[in-house]
Enzyme design. Sequence first.
Site, PDB file in Angstrom:
ATOM      1  N   TYR A 131      38.382  56.765  22.131  1.00  0.00           N
ATOM      2  CA  TYR A 131      39.306  56.145  20.876  1.00  0.00           C
ATOM      3  C   TYR A 131      36.682  56.256  20.347  1.00  0.00           C
ATOM      4  O   TYR A 131      36.868  56.853  20.984  1.00  0.00           O
ATOM      5  CB  TYR A 131      38.703  54.501  20.961  1.00  0.00           C
ATOM      6  CG  TYR A 131      39.484  53.050  20.102  1.00  0.00           C
ATOM      7  CD1 TYR A 131      40.831  53.963  18.927  1.00  0.00           C
ATOM      8  CD2 TYR A 131      38.554  52.742  20.012  1.00  0.00           C
ATOM      9  CE1 TYR A 131      40.417  52.850  18.094  1.00  0.00           C
ATOM     10  CE2 TYR A 131      38.739  51.898  18.479  1.00  0.00           C
ATOM     11  CZ  TYR A 131      39.879  52.021  17.919  1.00  0.00           C
ATOM     12  OH  TYR A 131      40.988  51.159  17.170  1.00  0.00           O
ATOM     13  N   ARG A 184      40.398  60.271   5.246  1.00  0.00           N
ATOM     14  CA  ARG A 184      39.036  59.331   5.369  1.00  0.00           C
ATOM     15  C   ARG A 184      39.467  59.125   7.157  1.00  0.00           C
ATOM     16  O   ARG A 184      39.892  57.669   6.864  1.00  0.00           O
ATOM     17  CB  ARG A 184      38.800  58.032   4.288  1.00  0.00           C
ATOM     18  CG  ARG A 184      37.972  57.731   4.873  1.00  0.00           C
ATOM     19  CD  ARG A 184      37.544  56.106   5.406  1.00  0.00           C
ATOM     20  NE  ARG A 184      38.444  55.154   5.453  1.00  0.00           N
ATOM     21  CZ  ARG A 184      38.577  54.578   6.623  1.00  0.00           C
ATOM     22  NH1 ARG A 184      37.700  55.200   8.291  1.00  0.00           N
ATOM     23  NH2 ARG A 184      39.893  54.112   7.362  1.00  0.00           N
ATOM     24  N   LYS A 202      45.281  55.611  18.885  1.00  0.00           N
ATOM     25  CA  LYS A 202      45.270  53.851  18.252  1.00  0.00           C
ATOM     26  C   LYS A 202      46.681  53.567  18.994  1.00  0.00           C
ATOM     27  O   LYS A 202      46.636  52.780  19.833  1.00  0.00           O
ATOM     28  CB  LYS A 202      45.130  53.990  16.856  1.00  0.00           C
ATOM     29  CG  LYS A 202      44.346  53.867  16.189  1.00  0.00           C
ATOM     30  CD  LYS A 202      43.563  53.178  15.558  1.00  0.00           C
ATOM     31  CE  LYS A 202      42.657  53.128  14.797  1.00  0.00           C
ATOM     32  NZ  LYS A 202      41.244  51.953  14.930  1.00  0.00           N
ATOM     33  N   GLU A 274      46.671  54.492   8.979  1.00  0.00           N
ATOM     34  CA  GLU A 274      45.202  53.983  10.028  1.00  0.00           C
ATOM     35  C   GLU A 274      44.745  55.391   8.402  1.00  0.00           C
ATOM     36  O   GLU A 274      45.358  56.628   8.630  1.00  0.00           O
ATOM     37  CB  GLU A 274      45.385  54.718  10.734  1.00  0.00           C
ATOM     38  CG  GLU A 274      44.957  54.457  11.273  1.00  0.00           C
ATOM     39  CD  GLU A 274      43.844  53.236  11.802  1.00  0.00           C
ATOM     40  OE1 GLU A 274      44.932  52.158  12.183  1.00  0.00           O
ATOM     41  OE2 GLU A 274      42.628  53.172  11.875  1.00  0.00           O
ATOM     42  N   ASP A 275      43.749  54.904   7.967  1.00  0.00           N
ATOM     43  CA  ASP A 275      42.487  55.851   8.053  1.00  0.00           C
ATOM     44  C   ASP A 275      43.172  56.926   6.625  1.00  0.00           C
ATOM     45  O   ASP A 275      42.424  58.404   6.511  1.00  0.00           O
ATOM     46  CB  ASP A 275      41.823  56.824   9.074  1.00  0.00           C
ATOM     47  CG  ASP A 275      41.374  56.253   9.982  1.00  0.00           C
ATOM     48  OD1 ASP A 275      41.287  55.081   9.658  1.00  0.00           O
ATOM     49  OD2 ASP A 275      40.419  56.685  10.985  1.00  0.00           O
ATOM     50  N   ASP A 297      45.786  49.089   8.935  1.00  0.00           N
ATOM     51  CA  ASP A 297      44.386  48.597  10.200  1.00  0.00           C
ATOM     52  C   ASP A 297      43.460  47.860   9.353  1.00  0.00           C
ATOM     53  O   ASP A 297      42.421  47.793   9.958  1.00  0.00           O
ATOM     54  CB  ASP A 297      45.010  49.434  11.230  1.00  0.00           C
ATOM     55  CG  ASP A 297      44.246  49.054  12.468  1.00  0.00           C
ATOM     56  OD1 ASP A 297      43.162  48.042  13.077  1.00  0.00           O
ATOM     57  OD2 ASP A 297      43.159  50.193  12.791  1.00  0.00           O
ATOM     58  N   ASP A 298      43.118  49.191   8.659  1.00  0.00           N
ATOM     59  CA  ASP A 298      41.577  49.295   8.175  1.00  0.00           C
ATOM     60  C   ASP A 298      41.146  48.296   7.178  1.00  0.00           C
ATOM     61  O   ASP A 298      40.155  47.192   7.199  1.00  0.00           O
ATOM     62  CB  ASP A 298      41.315  50.767   7.195  1.00  0.00           C
ATOM     63  CG  ASP A 298      41.462  52.316   8.484  1.00  0.00           C
ATOM     64  OD1 ASP A 298      40.674  51.858   9.647  1.00  0.00           O
ATOM     65  OD2 ASP A 298      42.378  52.990   8.150  1.00  0.00           O
ATOM     66  N   ASN A 439      32.407  53.977  11.673  1.00  0.00           N
ATOM     67  CA  ASN A 439      32.240  54.567  12.273  1.00  0.00           C
ATOM     68  C   ASN A 439      32.644  55.794  12.287  1.00  0.00           C
ATOM     69  O   ASN A 439      32.536  56.455  11.275  1.00  0.00           O
ATOM     70  CB  ASN A 439      33.817  54.017  13.217  1.00  0.00           C
ATOM     71  CG  ASN A 439      33.775  52.942  13.623  1.00  0.00           C
ATOM     72  OD1 ASN A 439      32.349  52.374  14.466  1.00  0.00           O
ATOM     73  ND2 ASN A 439      34.594  52.622  13.050  1.00  0.00           N
TER      74      ASN A 439
HETATM   75  O1  LIG Z   1      38.700  53.908  14.797  1.00  0.00           O
HETATM   76  C1  LIG Z   1      38.590  52.827  14.790  1.00  0.00           C
HETATM   77  O2  LIG Z   1      37.487  52.640  15.466  1.00  0.00           O
HETATM   78  C2  LIG Z   1      38.396  51.512  13.476  1.00  0.00           C
HETATM   79  C3  LIG Z   1      39.003  52.298  12.274  1.00  0.00           C
HETATM   80  O3  LIG Z   1      40.142  52.184  12.276  1.00  0.00           O
HETATM   81  C4  LIG Z   1      38.194  53.154  11.367  1.00  0.00           C
HETATM   82  O4  LIG Z   1      36.659  52.848  12.180  1.00  0.00           O
HETATM   83  O5  LIG Z   1      38.381  53.371  10.638  1.00  0.00           O
HETATM   84 MG   LIG Z   2      40.603  53.701  10.647  1.00  0.00          MG
END
Ligand SMILES: O=C([O-])CC(=O)C(=O)O
Ligand SMILES: [Mg+2]
Length: 583
Positions: A131, A184, A202, A274-275, A297-298, A439
């Site tokens: 991760y 992103r 994830k 996600e992202d 999630d974000d 991150n």
């Molecule tokens: O993935 C991770 O550590 C947390 C998260 O969702 C991000 O930064 O987009």
């Molecule tokens: Mg994320």
Amino acid sequence: MASATTKDLSDVAAVGGGVGDTYGEDRGSEDQLLTPWTFSVASGYSLLRDPRHNKGLAFTERERDAHYLRGLLPPTISSQQAQEKKLMKNLREYQVPLQKYMSLMDLEERNERLFYKLLIDNVEELLPIVYTPTVGEACQKYGSIFRRPQGLFISLKEKGKILEVLKNWPERGIQVIVVTDGERILGLGDLGCQGMGIPVGKLSLYTALGGVRPSACLPITIDVGTNNKQLLQDEFYIGLRQKRATGQEYADFLHEFMSAVKQNYGEKVLVQFEDFANHNAFELLAKYRSTHLVFNDDIQGTAAVVLSGVVAALKLLGGTLADQTFLFLGAGEAGTGIAELIALEMSKQAKAPVEEARKKIWLVDSKGLIVGSRKESLQQFKKPWAHEHEPVKDLLGAVKAIKPTILIGSSGVGKTFTKEVIEALCSFNKKPLIMALSNPTSQSECTAEEAYTWSKGRAIFASGSPFDPVEFEGKVFVPGQSNNAYIFPGFGLGVVMCGAIRVHDEMLLAASEALAGQVTQENFEKGLIYPPFSNIRKISADIAAKVATKAYDLGLASHLPRPVDLVKYAESCMYSPVYRMYR
Ligand SMILES: O=C([O-])CC(=O)C(=O)O
Ligand SMILES: [Mg+2]
């Protein structure tokens, strides 16, 4: 080749079907399952090549006889514990985190249960590898390190055929999809198709931390091109070599995807976005939240984990949520998502309108403090935060003007909480709460060491990516990790085990409260606002139970009757990586 046939339901049973995963042993009732199923296990050479069933040297004499393995393995029989010990020793010998990552991915490809056993038993040590931060580097170099697909790649070439593509995936009982379009990736920007490392990472946490079966998890990367010039010219890039599709073309493609998912898997598959870049993240969530079981999630996961940390920190800061003043650096998915959930909780606690609560929360973006005079040119999702104030051009100015008690960084840009910013924050706070959420580690707004040193040991600090404990003036400070990994695995388990058909904000608040409730007196005494990750399975079961309770209360849960003890039920649904005996 001969094959051993066994009536084993565990690999196809839905969580919520009440089925354990002891091989060959039915613990649940069949009529609750998706389909009665006779599972055929490969034997001999194929069994050793099947990561879901391979046990390597752990096959017993009887199994070696019964499953045509004689001669295919050396004579030694090794327990799963002994295999784990050997692998951890080997892993610790690698100096470079990316090598550890690749070694772990190879293990997952070879022996899935052993991979999860390692991850569960050594969660604090291995989380930074599978991760953030290492997964970020893995995505940047994904083309070079790519060996085998670990999920589905759906590119514009598959336009009009997405349903067929979904059918190519070998598993039928999918419960959770994590999907990205790679625009992103963490704070690293557009990594195109190479963003695949994120859904894969994830979902490995869905299993390790939340207990969702690996076979129920599906990582997906949507490839609509990339605007990353370096990648477009990289000879090892694995994605489409074209600029990103946008506008109607993008929306139509995503719509085909969302429709195909529902058609293929039904209403109860959880789709975690996600992202995605800000604009698409907000639009997709708004568009599909009332018709599909979706979760961003974000926006939502990060919000729930940060709210939990803030609520827990009140024990150390004193006062109520409404007594705090918040300043965010970053007004994207994470920033506005967190701000909104905090405002919701504040208004609930203070029994005041949410508009009032929002006034305690200020956001700074790349153009400075978000204020009323900027309203015309602001993106929709920033508008609720445009309060009346004279323009302020940067973070330092905003800290001095707003005098926040809590400073939260979510802009994806590293090194922005400077010494001046932290000193200014400390000039009017005895104990400020500083959350540097971006991150991976390279993008963190400040390091743990900087936060403790510049605040002279007064800050309560948490970050998105992990930092080691810091010694300052003879005292050891342990930073918290405010990462959505605390929330999404348990949240997802709760959603799928009750058969929820929609995600409601109240379910996020329930997850957040459950997490805050897991912080012990002992944690507080160490200045911690999150419980340690080593307890995460217990925490996830509690989150799952509270989320499911809320879903049942709201009439959104379809698995009836409602189990009496939802914590016990969550625990009973959780995947165990312990080897099963093959009859
Ligand atoms: O993935 C991770 O550590 C947390 C998260 O969702 C991000 O930064 O987009
Ligand atoms: Mg994320």
